[in-house]
Enzyme design. Structure first.
Site, PDB file in Angstrom:
ATOM      1  N   TYR A 144       7.538 -12.098  -0.153  1.00  0.00           N
ATOM      2  CA  TYR A 144       8.099 -11.372  -1.298  1.00  0.00           C
ATOM      3  C   TYR A 144       9.300 -10.539  -0.859  1.00  0.00           C
ATOM      4  O   TYR A 144      10.395 -10.672  -1.411  1.00  0.00           O
ATOM      5  CB  TYR A 144       7.009 -10.488  -1.894  1.00  0.00           C
ATOM      6  N   GLU A 146      11.182 -10.467   1.970  1.00  0.00           N
ATOM      7  CA  GLU A 146      12.339 -11.182   2.528  1.00  0.00           C
ATOM      8  C   GLU A 146      12.942 -12.140   1.495  1.00  0.00           C
ATOM      9  O   GLU A 146      14.153 -12.372   1.493  1.00  0.00           O
ATOM     10  CB  GLU A 146      11.956 -11.937   3.805  1.00  0.00           C
ATOM     11  N   GLY A 147      12.095 -12.698   0.631  1.00  0.00           N
ATOM     12  CA  GLY A 147      12.615 -13.546  -0.447  1.00  0.00           C
ATOM     13  C   GLY A 147      13.554 -12.755  -1.341  1.00  0.00           C
ATOM     14  O   GLY A 147      14.658 -13.202  -1.671  1.00  0.00           O
ATOM     15  N   ASN A 189      -5.771  -2.058 -11.860  1.00  0.00           N
ATOM     16  CA  ASN A 189      -7.103  -2.014 -11.231  1.00  0.00           C
ATOM     17  C   ASN A 189      -7.869  -0.752 -11.631  1.00  0.00           C
ATOM     18  O   ASN A 189      -9.013  -0.828 -12.084  1.00  0.00           O
ATOM     19  CB  ASN A 189      -6.978  -2.019  -9.694  1.00  0.00           C
ATOM     20  N   PHE A 190      -7.240   0.399 -11.438  1.00  0.00           N
ATOM     21  CA  PHE A 190      -7.947   1.670 -11.687  1.00  0.00           C
ATOM     22  C   PHE A 190      -8.362   1.775 -13.160  1.00  0.00           C
ATOM     23  O   PHE A 190      -9.473   2.201 -13.471  1.00  0.00           O
ATOM     24  CB  PHE A 190      -7.068   2.875 -11.305  1.00  0.00           C
ATOM     25  N   ASP A 272       1.006  -2.113   4.307  1.00  0.00           N
ATOM     26  CA  ASP A 272       1.049  -1.339   3.053  1.00  0.00           C
ATOM     27  C   ASP A 272       1.956  -0.118   3.264  1.00  0.00           C
ATOM     28  O   ASP A 272       1.684   0.708   4.133  1.00  0.00           O
ATOM     29  CB  ASP A 272      -0.387  -0.890   2.727  1.00  0.00           C
ATOM     30  N   ARG A 274       3.576   3.487   3.352  1.00  0.00           N
ATOM     31  CA  ARG A 274       2.947   4.814   3.291  1.00  0.00           C
ATOM     32  C   ARG A 274       3.404   5.597   2.066  1.00  0.00           C
ATOM     33  O   ARG A 274       2.644   6.290   1.435  1.00  0.00           O
ATOM     34  CB  ARG A 274       3.362   5.651   4.533  1.00  0.00           C
ATOM     35  N   GLN A 275       4.682   5.523   1.799  1.00  0.00           N
ATOM     36  CA  GLN A 275       5.203   6.333   0.697  1.00  0.00           C
ATOM     37  C   GLN A 275       6.399   5.644   0.071  1.00  0.00           C
ATOM     38  O   GLN A 275       7.068   4.825   0.700  1.00  0.00           O
ATOM     39  CB  GLN A 275       5.597   7.730   1.183  1.00  0.00           C
TER      40      GLN A 275
HETATM   41  P1  NAD Z   1       4.881 -10.835 -13.698  1.00  0.00           P
HETATM   42  O1  NAD Z   1       4.116 -11.562 -12.659  1.00  0.00           O
HETATM   43  O2  NAD Z   1       4.147 -10.343 -14.901  1.00  0.00           O
HETATM   44  O3  NAD Z   1       6.111 -11.685 -14.203  1.00  0.00           O
HETATM   45  C1  NAD Z   1       6.750 -12.675 -13.447  1.00  0.00           C
HETATM   46  C2  NAD Z   1       6.960 -13.865 -14.350  1.00  0.00           C
HETATM   47  O4  NAD Z   1       7.647 -14.885 -13.610  1.00  0.00           O
HETATM   48  C3  NAD Z   1       5.653 -14.475 -14.835  1.00  0.00           C
HETATM   49  O5  NAD Z   1       5.720 -14.706 -16.210  1.00  0.00           O
HETATM   50  C4  NAD Z   1       5.546 -15.780 -14.027  1.00  0.00           C
HETATM   51  O6  NAD Z   1       4.797 -16.770 -14.685  1.00  0.00           O
HETATM   52  C5  NAD Z   1       7.008 -16.130 -13.845  1.00  0.00           C
HETATM   53  N1  NAD Z   1       7.276 -17.005 -12.701  1.00  0.00           N
HETATM   54  C6  NAD Z   1       6.810 -16.890 -11.429  1.00  0.00           C
HETATM   55  N2  NAD Z   1       7.296 -17.868 -10.666  1.00  0.00           N
HETATM   56  C7  NAD Z   1       8.113 -18.615 -11.463  1.00  0.00           C
HETATM   57  C8  NAD Z   1       8.887 -19.780 -11.257  1.00  0.00           C
HETATM   58  N3  NAD Z   1       8.952 -20.378 -10.041  1.00  0.00           N
HETATM   59  N4  NAD Z   1       9.570 -20.297 -12.300  1.00  0.00           N
HETATM   60  C9  NAD Z   1       9.505 -19.720 -13.530  1.00  0.00           C
HETATM   61  N5  NAD Z   1       8.787 -18.619 -13.782  1.00  0.00           N
HETATM   62  C10 NAD Z   1       8.092 -18.075 -12.758  1.00  0.00           C
HETATM   63  O7  NAD Z   1       5.584  -9.613 -12.951  1.00  0.00           O
HETATM   64  P2  NAD Z   1       6.515  -8.452 -13.510  1.00  0.00           P
HETATM   65  O8  NAD Z   1       5.899  -7.176 -13.091  1.00  0.00           O
HETATM   66  O9  NAD Z   1       6.843  -8.667 -14.926  1.00  0.00           O
HETATM   67  O10 NAD Z   1       7.808  -8.670 -12.616  1.00  0.00           O
HETATM   68  C11 NAD Z   1       9.007  -9.236 -13.130  1.00  0.00           C
HETATM   69  C12 NAD Z   1      10.087  -9.154 -12.068  1.00  0.00           C
HETATM   70  O11 NAD Z   1      10.323  -7.786 -11.721  1.00  0.00           O
HETATM   71  C13 NAD Z   1       9.736  -9.889 -10.780  1.00  0.00           C
HETATM   72  O12 NAD Z   1      10.896 -10.513 -10.287  1.00  0.00           O
HETATM   73  C14 NAD Z   1       9.323  -8.770  -9.854  1.00  0.00           C
HETATM   74  O13 NAD Z   1       9.555  -9.097  -8.515  1.00  0.00           O
HETATM   75  C15 NAD Z   1      10.205  -7.621 -10.323  1.00  0.00           C
HETATM   76  N6  NAD Z   1       9.616  -6.306  -9.992  1.00  0.00           N
HETATM   77  C16 NAD Z   1       8.546  -5.826 -10.702  1.00  0.00           C
HETATM   78  C17 NAD Z   1       7.998  -4.600 -10.332  1.00  0.00           C
HETATM   79  C18 NAD Z   1       6.849  -3.992 -11.087  1.00  0.00           C
HETATM   80  O14 NAD Z   1       6.370  -2.939 -10.695  1.00  0.00           O
HETATM   81  N7  NAD Z   1       6.356  -4.557 -12.165  1.00  0.00           N
HETATM   82  C19 NAD Z   1       8.536  -3.873  -9.269  1.00  0.00           C
HETATM   83  C20 NAD Z   1       9.601  -4.436  -8.558  1.00  0.00           C
HETATM   84  C21 NAD Z   1      10.153  -5.641  -8.941  1.00  0.00           C
HETATM   85  N1  UDP Z   2      -4.222   0.168  -4.076  1.00  0.00           N
HETATM   86  C1  UDP Z   2      -5.449   0.826  -4.101  1.00  0.00           C
HETATM   87  N2  UDP Z   2      -6.462   0.264  -4.816  1.00  0.00           N
HETATM   88  C2  UDP Z   2      -6.313  -0.882  -5.541  1.00  0.00           C
HETATM   89  C3  UDP Z   2      -5.050  -1.522  -5.534  1.00  0.00           C
HETATM   90  C4  UDP Z   2      -4.028  -0.969  -4.785  1.00  0.00           C
HETATM   91  O1  UDP Z   2      -5.618   1.884  -3.483  1.00  0.00           O
HETATM   92  O2  UDP Z   2      -7.285  -1.311  -6.192  1.00  0.00           O
HETATM   93  C5  UDP Z   2      -3.112   0.787  -3.308  1.00  0.00           C
HETATM   94  C6  UDP Z   2      -2.337  -0.173  -2.421  1.00  0.00           C
HETATM   95  O3  UDP Z   2      -2.945  -0.303  -1.151  1.00  0.00           O
HETATM   96  C7  UDP Z   2      -0.989   0.516  -2.361  1.00  0.00           C
HETATM   97  C8  UDP Z   2      -0.851   1.200  -3.718  1.00  0.00           C
HETATM   98  O4  UDP Z   2      -2.176   1.255  -4.251  1.00  0.00           O
HETATM   99  O5  UDP Z   2      -0.987   1.507  -1.360  1.00  0.00           O
HETATM  100  C9  UDP Z   2       0.034   0.431  -4.694  1.00  0.00           C
HETATM  101  O6  UDP Z   2      -0.395  -0.928  -4.717  1.00  0.00           O
HETATM  102  P1  UDP Z   2       0.209  -2.008  -5.690  1.00  0.00           P
HETATM  103  O7  UDP Z   2      -0.350  -3.321  -5.281  1.00  0.00           O
HETATM  104  O8  UDP Z   2       0.035  -1.570  -7.096  1.00  0.00           O
HETATM  105  O9  UDP Z   2       1.788  -1.963  -5.430  1.00  0.00           O
HETATM  106  P2  UDP Z   2       2.716  -2.004  -4.114  1.00  0.00           P
HETATM  107  O10 UDP Z   2       1.878  -1.851  -2.874  1.00  0.00           O
HETATM  108  O11 UDP Z   2       3.399  -3.316  -4.169  1.00  0.00           O
HETATM  109  O12 UDP Z   2       3.606  -0.843  -4.305  1.00  0.00           O
END
Ligand code: NAD
Ligand code: UDP
Ligand code: UDP
Length: 312
Positions: A144, A146-147, A189-190, A272, A274-275
């Site tokens: 994720y 690096e992509g 989750n929570f 994971d 830290r902050q």
């Molecule tokens: P999500 O998983 O609900 O939405 C992603 C959507 O992309 C889904 O509908 C999925 O089916 C579609 N998808 C996945 N792979 C695909 C592919 N190869 N071709 C076509 N569709 C594909 O997640 P989201 O929270 O809505 O995230 C949307 C975007 O925002 C993502 O790019 C994510 O990396 C970015 N983003 C979200 C958050 C967040 O907190 N929600 C934070 C940082 C970045």
């Molecule tokens: N986390 C947690 N309990 C859960 C799910 C996630 O304590 O049931 C923690 C996780 O380890 C991370 C933070 O919550 O420290 C945020 O996790 P999330 O997967 O929502 O997002 P990201 O780590 O991508 O910021």
């Protein structure tokens, strides 16, 4: 009326974005492979003559005629992006190449949903856009992180090499209605655990922090960034600077939901961070944007959504 392509449009953020675009009378092509998104998220838009839903995987070329592209396709939660990590990298990298190729051919403005994960486990706090990050290239989050980093590279090289009109947003943790109930993210989750009276699962000791942005605030930031003039390319941090530990989040969710859930502690996943807290000075000065919805109010809306969903 603009012709706008939203990839990942049936996902959590994508479906809210489609709502806002349709509300402003744009012509929206929503493309999704439904890996984590669902037709239910956009069912209310199907039938609207300005909305079109297309099943397509962005790792394959796409030939359509549009004026703007929002590239959101990519699973966002660790549970989902680690399910098929090779596909996750392909989605970010091949997906970016195909959509940038499409933007180049159609001369479309193109937005990239990048992420705070490009900062990895950061050494500076809060994170500013000029920080290069601390990312493990071979860990379980790397597909994720690096992509998304490579996608940013592609966006800036298409900008420099082909003068593409790019807008790159670095999104920090965002929550709200239409999050996937099983995507493993902490807020969903929570809430689901509290509503079902199950243990609240804290990973590690719960002292790690995140900053949570309500979805409506974030989408407003997307729209403002997309309206900026050519000189604004980003990257721009979009997120809520309010920072909470996972213990604080658990307490707040428990207080809002009520019920009898206890807190249980589990192993911290590998790498994971830290902050995490966004520095949003650039978003404030360039877009005049800052989040308005408090964590308490946003959680209230999200809890109401899950209460309804789980009752179905
Ligand atoms: P999500 O998983 O609900 O939405 C992603 C959507 O992309 C889904 O509908 C999925 O089916 C579609 N998808 C996945 N792979 C695909 C592919 N190869 N071709 C076509 N569709 C594909 O997640 P989201 O929270 O809505 O995230 C949307 C975007 O925002 C993502 O790019 C994510 O990396 C970015 N983003 C979200 C958050 C967040 O907190 N929600 C934070 C940082 C970045
Ligand atoms: N986390 C947690 N309990 C859960 C799910 C996630 O304590 O049931 C923690 C996780 O380890 C991370 C933070 O919550 O420290 C945020 O996790 P999330 O997967 O929502 O997002 P990201 O780590 O991508 O910021
Ligand atoms: N592409 C696409 N739709 C288009 C134009 C291009 O999906 O409308 C894809 C195509 O697969 C191509 C990629 O985008 O390989 C990159 O396009 P670009 O024009 O940059 O490079 P090239 O065609 O030379 O590979």
């Amino acid at each position: 009326m603009k012709k706008i392509l939203v990839t990942g449009g049936a996902g959590f953020l994508g479906s809210h974005l489609c709502d806002r675009l349709i509300a402003s009378q744009d012509d929206v092509l929503c493309v999704d492979n439904f890996f984590t998104g669902s037709k239910r998220n956009v069912a209310h838009l199907v039938g609207n003559s300005n909305f079109e839903l297309m099943r397509h995987d962005v790792t394959f070329p796409l030939y359509v005629e549009v004026e703007q592209i929002f590239n959101l396709a990519c699973p966002a939660s660790p549970v989902h992006y680690q399910f098929d990590p090779v596909q996750t990298t392909k989605t970010s990298v091949h997906g970016a190449i195909n959509l940038l190729g499409l933007a180049k051919r159609t001369n479309a403005r193109i937005f990239q949903a990048s992420t705070s994960e490009v900062y990895g486990d950061p050494e500076i706090h809060p994170q500013t856009e000029d920080y290069w990050g601390r990312v493990n290239p071979i860990g379980i989050r790397s597909c994720y992180d690096e992509g998304k980093r490579c996608a940013e590279t592609l966006f800036f090289d298409y900008h420099r090499q082909h003068q593409l009109d790019i807008k790159v947003a670095r999104i920090f943790n965002t929550y709200g209605p239409r999050m996937h109930p099983n995507d493993g993210r902490v807020v969903s989750n929570f809430i689901v655990q509290a509503l079902q009276g199950k243990d609240i699962t804290i990973f590690g000791d719960g002292s790690q922090s995140r900053s949570f942005c309500y979805v409506d605030d974030l989408i407003e930031g997307f729209l403002l960034l997309m309206k900026t003039d050519l000189s604004v390319t980003g990257p721009v941090n979009l997120g809520n600077p309010g920072e909470f530990t996972m213990l604080q989040l658990a307490e707040l969710v428990l207080a809002l939901v009520g019920g009898r859930s206890k807190v249980s502690f589990h192993a911290l996943p590998m790498d994971d961070p830290r902050q995490r807290q966004p520095d949003i000075s650039i978003a404030k000065s360039t877009l005049g944007w800052e989040p308005k919805v408090s964590l308490e109010d946003g959680l209230g809306e999200t809890i109401a959504y899950f209460r309804n969903l789980l009752a179905l």
